[in-house]
Design a protein around this motif. Structure first.
Motif, PDB file in Angstrom:
ATOM      1  N   SER A 136       0.813  -1.608   0.134  1.00 41.89           N
ATOM      2  CA  SER A 136      -0.065  -0.360   0.070  1.00 41.89           C
ATOM      3  C   SER A 136       0.822   1.629  -0.184  1.00 41.89           C
ATOM      4  O   SER A 136       0.555   2.259  -0.965  1.00 41.89           O
ATOM      5  N   LYS A 137       1.473   0.962   0.585  1.00 46.31           N
ATOM      6  CA  LYS A 137       2.483   2.160   0.863  1.00 46.31           C
ATOM      7  C   LYS A 137       3.356   2.583  -0.673  1.00 46.31           C
ATOM      8  O   LYS A 137       3.097   3.392  -0.407  1.00 46.31           O
ATOM      9  N   ILE A 138       4.139   1.385  -1.602  1.00 43.63           N
ATOM     10  CA  ILE A 138       5.003   1.661  -2.516  1.00 43.63           C
ATOM     11  C   ILE A 138       3.796   1.990  -3.033  1.00 43.63           C
ATOM     12  O   ILE A 138       3.875   2.835  -4.020  1.00 43.63           O
ATOM     13  N   LYS A 180       2.294   5.994  -7.488  1.00 44.47           N
ATOM     14  CA  LYS A 180       1.006   6.552  -7.463  1.00 44.47           C
ATOM     15  C   LYS A 180       0.150   5.209  -8.334  1.00 44.47           C
ATOM     16  O   LYS A 180      -0.168   5.703  -9.314  1.00 44.47           O
ATOM     17  N   ILE A 181      -0.203   3.913  -7.632  1.00 40.87           N
ATOM     18  CA  ILE A 181      -0.117   2.502  -8.692  1.00 40.87           C
ATOM     19  C   ILE A 181      -1.424   2.519  -7.705  1.00 40.87           C
ATOM     20  O   ILE A 181      -1.247   2.579  -6.572  1.00 40.87           O
ATOM     21  N   GLN A 182      -2.639   2.142  -8.631  1.00 42.91           N
ATOM     22  CA  GLN A 182      -4.110   1.441  -7.749  1.00 42.91           C
ATOM     23  C   GLN A 182      -4.067   0.587  -7.517  1.00 42.91           C
ATOM     24  O   GLN A 182      -3.651  -0.310  -8.333  1.00 42.91           O
ATOM     25  N   SER A 197      -5.369   3.292  -4.089  1.00 43.08           N
ATOM     26  CA  SER A 197      -6.418   2.860  -3.004  1.00 43.08           C
ATOM     27  C   SER A 197      -6.143   1.760  -1.912  1.00 43.08           C
ATOM     28  O   SER A 197      -5.124   1.382  -2.262  1.00 43.08           O
ATOM     29  N   VAL A 198      -6.309   1.941  -1.169  1.00 45.42           N
ATOM     30  CA  VAL A 198      -5.771   0.386   0.269  1.00 45.42           C
ATOM     31  C   VAL A 198      -6.534  -0.742  -0.548  1.00 45.42           C
ATOM     32  O   VAL A 198      -7.849  -0.841  -0.275  1.00 45.42           O
TER      33      VAL A 198
END
Length: 297
Positions: free
Chosen positions: A102-104, A109-111, A124-125
């Motif tokens: 999630s942090k990476i 800026k990857i969904q 998004s998480v």
């Protein structure tokens, strides 16, 4: 009534007279019967001893087998405890991996659409649920490995793109003429469009590449003087004009910060400075959009 007797004659040593033992038929039958009974008794006793020895041997084997099973069960219990501990550790690691993903994803800026599918876009998480079995944990771990591999590939691309982004200035100094329309520096009241920025600097100041790329032009033309042009990929091109000396040639690969020229006053110029110009997808842009400009102290 006439009685019948049986006589047994015993011959002792030669110098002694024979001895006779006389007993009746009834006594004889009793002796035979008793002898047979004793024979049967001792035979049965012997058979019982053999049976008991066999039973004890079988019983001991069963005890040994039960002891072996108990040892195996104890070993299995220890293995189960170890697996439970390992499962707990795997679950914790999966939770950590999910958090790192999630942090990476946020940094790149990857969904996160799923555990294996990523796309450029808003962040998004991803939800995380603890696996119920080792097989499920293994499958989930493999899925995370695939996701992390995709993130790694994306981070390599991101790093390369960042390295090829012109987010520094080629020289330190004040911007003496900004991008856009300006008054003609060669006199008169006419205006002209300035296609880059002019940075004031001393003659012979080292000019550095603002990003990694490949030199596509290095030479002299009448207007720009000694000029270097660099293609950084991703549609970004920069060039540096009015130099006194060039240090690269066409086809050279340069890194961000590498010296490509020394500033000067060649070409159509009113004094020593560096003209810095940038294109994105073939369109002129203000070079300062890539970086926040601060005048060198």
């Amino acid at each position: 009534m006439k009685h019948k007797y049986s006589i047994i004659i015993i011959h002792p040593d030669h110098d002694k007279a024979p001895r006779q033992i006389q007993f009746s038929v009834k006594a004889k039958k009793m002796i035979v019967t008793s002898s047979a009974a004793l024979g049967i008794f001792f035979t049965g006793l012997f058979a019982y001893d053999i049976y008991q020895a066999h039973y004890i041997n079988v019983y001991q084997q069963k005890i040994a087998y039960v002891d072996k099973l108990e040892d195996q069960l104890q070993a299995k219990d220890l293995e189960i405890a170890r697996l439970n501990e390992k499962t707990s550790e795997i679950n914790q690691n999966l939770l950590t991996i999910s958090s790192l993903e999630s942090k990476i994803a946020g940094i790149l800026k990857i969904q996160q659409k799923s555990t294996t599918e990523v796309s450029r876009g808003s962040y998004s998480v991803q939800s995380y649920s603890e696996p119920e079995s080792l097989d499920q944990a293994s499958n989930l771990l493999n899925s995370h490995v695939e996701t992390l591999q995709e993130y790694y590939d994306a981070s390599v691309e991101y790093k390369d793109k960042l390295n090829r982004t012109p987010n520094i200035l080629p020289v330190n100094g004040p911007i003496s003429s900004p991008f856009g329309y300006r008054r003609n520096p060669f006199g008169g009241w006419s205006s002209e469009f300035h296609s880059g920025i002019d940075i004031a600097c001393d003659y012979g100041t080292p000019v550095q590449a603002v990003a990694a790329g490949t030199v596509t032009y290095a030479g002299y033309d009448g207007y720009w003087g000694r000029r270097v042009q660099i293609d950084h990929g991703y549609g970004v091109v920069t060039f540096y004009a009015h130099n006194s000396k060039l240090t690269v040639k066409v086809g050279d690969t340069v890194q961000k910060g590498e010296i490509v020229a020394y500033s000067g006053n060649s070409g159509r110029s009113t004094g020593s400075h560096l003209h810095y110009q940038a294109y994105v997808d073939g369109e002129l842009v203000d070079p300062t959009v890539f970086t926040t400009y601060t005048e060198a102290q």
